[in-house]
Design a protein around this motif. Structure first.
Motif, PDB file in Angstrom:
ATOM      1  N   LEU A   1       0.807  -1.227   0.000  1.00 60.49           N
ATOM      2  CA  LEU A   1       0.000   0.000   0.000  1.00 60.49           C
ATOM      3  C   LEU A   1       0.838   1.275   0.000  1.00 60.49           C
ATOM      4  O   LEU A   1       0.556   2.190  -0.790  1.00 60.49           O
ATOM      5  N   PRO A   2       1.857   1.425   0.861  1.00 60.65           N
ATOM      6  CA  PRO A   2       2.640   2.669   0.814  1.00 60.65           C
ATOM      7  C   PRO A   2       3.304   2.906  -0.539  1.00 60.65           C
ATOM      8  O   PRO A   2       3.325   4.036  -1.029  1.00 60.65           O
ATOM      9  N   VAL A   3       3.829   1.834  -1.147  1.00 59.80           N
ATOM     10  CA  VAL A   3       4.500   1.995  -2.443  1.00 59.80           C
ATOM     11  C   VAL A   3       3.497   2.388  -3.521  1.00 59.80           C
ATOM     12  O   VAL A   3       3.714   3.339  -4.290  1.00 59.80           O
ATOM     13  N   PHE A   4       2.376   1.688  -3.570  1.00 56.35           N
ATOM     14  CA  PHE A   4       1.385   1.944  -4.610  1.00 56.35           C
ATOM     15  C   PHE A   4       0.740   3.316  -4.436  1.00 56.35           C
ATOM     16  O   PHE A   4       0.579   4.072  -5.406  1.00 56.35           O
ATOM     17  N   TYR A   5       0.376   3.676  -3.203  1.00 58.82           N
ATOM     18  CA  TYR A   5      -0.248   4.972  -2.962  1.00 58.82           C
ATOM     19  C   TYR A   5       0.720   6.116  -3.206  1.00 58.82           C
ATOM     20  O   TYR A   5       0.300   7.217  -3.609  1.00 58.82           O
ATOM     21  N   SER A   6       1.995   5.896  -2.967  1.00 58.72           N
ATOM     22  CA  SER A   6       2.992   6.939  -3.232  1.00 58.72           C
ATOM     23  C   SER A   6       3.101   7.236  -4.720  1.00 58.72           C
ATOM     24  O   SER A   6       3.442   8.352  -5.111  1.00 58.72           O
ATOM     25  N   LEU A   7       2.810   6.241  -5.556  1.00 60.51           N
ATOM     26  CA  LEU A   7       2.792   6.463  -7.001  1.00 60.51           C
ATOM     27  C   LEU A   7       1.485   7.119  -7.449  1.00 60.51           C
ATOM     28  O   LEU A   7       1.486   8.008  -8.316  1.00 60.51           O
ATOM     29  N   LEU A   8       0.386   6.690  -6.853  1.00 64.18           N
ATOM     30  CA  LEU A   8      -0.912   7.237  -7.257  1.00 64.18           C
ATOM     31  C   LEU A   8      -1.078   8.693  -6.872  1.00 64.18           C
ATOM     32  O   LEU A   8      -1.692   9.469  -7.609  1.00 64.18           O
ATOM     33  N   PHE A   9      -0.551   9.076  -5.722  1.00 64.35           N
ATOM     34  CA  PHE A   9      -0.778  10.430  -5.217  1.00 64.35           C
ATOM     35  C   PHE A   9      -0.304  11.508  -6.190  1.00 64.35           C
ATOM     36  O   PHE A   9      -1.107  12.372  -6.589  1.00 64.35           O
ATOM     37  N   PRO A  10       0.968  11.516  -6.624  1.00 59.67           N
ATOM     38  CA  PRO A  10       1.381  12.581  -7.557  1.00 59.67           C
ATOM     39  C   PRO A  10       0.719  12.466  -8.926  1.00 59.67           C
ATOM     40  O   PRO A  10       0.385  13.475  -9.547  1.00 59.67           O
ATOM     41  N   LEU A  11       0.519  11.231  -9.410  1.00 54.19           N
ATOM     42  CA  LEU A  11      -0.100  11.055 -10.720  1.00 54.19           C
ATOM     43  C   LEU A  11      -1.536  11.561 -10.735  1.00 54.19           C
ATOM     44  O   LEU A  11      -1.941  12.316 -11.631  1.00 54.19           O
ATOM     45  N   GLY A  12      -2.304  11.143  -9.738  1.00 54.13           N
ATOM     46  CA  GLY A  12      -3.704  11.561  -9.677  1.00 54.13           C
ATOM     47  C   GLY A  12      -3.853  13.038  -9.412  1.00 54.13           C
ATOM     48  O   GLY A  12      -4.719  13.704  -9.991  1.00 54.13           O
ATOM     49  N   LEU A  13      -3.014  13.587  -8.534  1.00 53.51           N
ATOM     50  CA  LEU A  13      -3.105  15.003  -8.195  1.00 53.51           C
ATOM     51  C   LEU A  13      -2.751  15.879  -9.395  1.00 53.51           C
ATOM     52  O   LEU A  13      -3.507  16.791  -9.763  1.00 53.51           O
ATOM     53  N   CYS A  14      -1.631  15.597 -10.032  1.00 55.89           N
ATOM     54  CA  CYS A  14      -1.194  16.417 -11.167  1.00 55.89           C
ATOM     55  C   CYS A  14      -2.120  16.261 -12.368  1.00 55.89           C
ATOM     56  O   CYS A  14      -2.484  17.244 -13.026  1.00 55.89           O
ATOM     57  N   GLY A  15      -2.521  15.015 -12.657  1.00 54.49           N
ATOM     58  CA  GLY A  15      -3.356  14.778 -13.823  1.00 54.49           C
ATOM     59  C   GLY A  15      -4.716  15.440 -13.718  1.00 54.49           C
ATOM     60  O   GLY A  15      -5.181  16.102 -14.659  1.00 54.49           O
ATOM     61  N   ASN A  16      -5.369  15.309 -12.573  1.00 52.02           N
ATOM     62  CA  ASN A  16      -6.705  15.892 -12.427  1.00 52.02           C
ATOM     63  C   ASN A  16      -6.653  17.403 -12.261  1.00 52.02           C
ATOM     64  O   ASN A  16      -7.584  18.103 -12.692  1.00 52.02           O
ATOM     65  N   CYS A  17      -5.594  17.924 -11.668  1.00 48.83           N
ATOM     66  CA  CYS A  17      -5.424  19.385 -11.637  1.00 48.83           C
ATOM     67  C   CYS A  17      -5.240  19.928 -13.043  1.00 48.83           C
ATOM     68  O   CYS A  17      -5.703  21.029 -13.367  1.00 48.83           O
ATOM     69  N   MET A  18      -4.562  19.159 -13.900  1.00 52.51           N
ATOM     70  CA  MET A  18      -4.406  19.550 -15.302  1.00 52.51           C
ATOM     71  C   MET A  18      -5.771  19.619 -15.986  1.00 52.51           C
ATOM     72  O   MET A  18      -6.065  20.572 -16.726  1.00 52.51           O
TER      73      MET A  18
END
Length: 374
Positions: free
Chosen positions: A56-73
């Motif tokens: 979970l920590p590894v997977f969520y650490s990848l999802l957090f920046p991807l999801g945040l940056c992509g949806n803010c875009m």
């Protein structure tokens, strides 16, 4: 009432015996994702705990920046043309906002997997409620998009025209309001609890011991029906009618922009269906419809963690779909980069397609009004 016998045994009335068994059987709200029954020895939770601490920590650490940056875009692209947003665009904007808020909660769950919940009860209620609100809102806004397309194509009714912004705002507020109401049990009953079998503190529901299973089952049914099965039926109906109408009128090739919405909906259900199926299996074990087996439950716990993470990964996919499938969205994103100086005008001239250069995308006047954000 307890009656004392001569051999020092005690006999309980039927009602008292039922209450006692229920209190013993379902005293814990969290146990391998399910409640345990007193008639079966407790299963160990070491395998799922060890798996979650790494995965979970590894997977969520990848999802957090991807999801945040992509949806803010996505939000930035849509907001730059806010004066011309159509109904579908407004729903997509709210969908991106819901995905951003859901992604923001992931670091909290990653920390819980490693060190337990260390943020306090207030944060537990807030983060848990935000997570559930935005899960419901994501699916409900997809339903709104489907219903808007259904009305405009099948019945030629355009509810969300640009000159009816008040109707768009009212619809979005109703959706958010319903999501908040559905999340009230989470806000009321989420607490920080010590799980003595796992030797860890958890942010989980704390129902009274004699109603734990009933509450848990009721919330599960609500979660399955409102968060998955009913929206699935509604969207399948809408898009079946849409495709049938377009094929009958020989106009399917004029609505290539529909592929963006269809793919977004299909990806949502591909991401979330495995989790709901695993959760149904877990619920059947809780209700003792399926017999208890520690090895099988250990595998199911790991499947639940993996499939839930696949569902959260959906938050990162919508921006990629818009960028690679939606030509107009890609053009607007490149134009936004040009406005802030990230790309040159020569680059924009080479890569941004003008209306005359993209006749194959068939952006007719109707689709232009309906899909201006895509």
């Amino acid at each position: 009432r307890v009656t004392e016998m001569s051999n020092d045994a005690y006999i309980l009335s039927g009602e008292e015996a039922f209450d006692l068994l229920e209190n013993i059987s379902f005293s814990s709200d969290y146990y391998n994702g399910s409640d345990t029954c007193c008639s079966v020895p407790p299963c160990t939770s070491k395998s799922i705990q060890a798996f979650d601490r790494v995965f979970l920590p590894v997977f969520y650490s990848l999802l957090f920046p991807l999801g945040l940056c992509g949806n803010c875009m996505v939000m930035a692209v849509l907001l730059q043309c806010k004066r011309s947003l159509a109904g579908t665009d407004v729903f997509i904007l709210n969908l991106a906002l819901a995905d951003v808020l859901l992604v923001v909660t992931l670091p909290f769950w990653a920390v819980q997997a490693v060190n337990g919940w260390v943020f306090g009860t207030g944060t537990c209620k807030l983060v848990g409620s935000i997570f559930k609100i935005n899960f419901y809102s994501s699916i409900f806004f997809l339903v709104c998009i489907s219903f808007d397309r259904y009305l405009s194509i099948v019945h030629a009714v355009h509810m969300y025209k640009r000159n009816k912004s008040h109707l768009m705002v009212a619809s979005c507020l109703v959706v958010w309001g319903i999501c908040v109401l559905l999340t009230m049990p989470d806000f009321l009953y989420l607490e920080v609890k010590q799980d003595y079998r796992l030797n860890i503190t958890l942010c989980s529901h704390n129902f009274s011991s004699n109603t734990s299973l009933r509450w848990k089952t009721s919330l599960r049914i609500c979660y399955h029906m409102l968060g998955f099965f009913l929206p699935l039926v509604a969207m399948l109906y809408c898009y079946t009618c849409i495709v049938r109408t377009l094929l009958r009128s020989h106009g399917f090739h004029k609505h290539k922009a529909m592929r963006v919405i269809l793919i977004v909906v299909a990806v949502f259900f591909l991401c979330w269906t495995p989790y709901h199926l695993a959760l149904v299996a877990n619920t059947l074990i809780d209700l003792q419809v399926v017999g208890r087996d520690c090895d099988r439950e250990a595998v199911l716990d790991i499947i639940l963690s993996i499939t839930a993470s696949l569902g959260y990964f959906h938050c990162c996919l919508n921006p990629l779909l818009y960028a690679f499938v939606g030509i107009k969205f890609r053009n607007k994103f490149l134009e936004l980069l040009g406005h802030i100086g990230c790309v040159s005008h020569d680059f924009l001239h080479r890569h941004v397609q003008t209306p005359s250069q993209r006749k194959d995308s068939t952006w007719s006047e109707t689709t232009e009004a309906s899909y201006s954000g895509l």
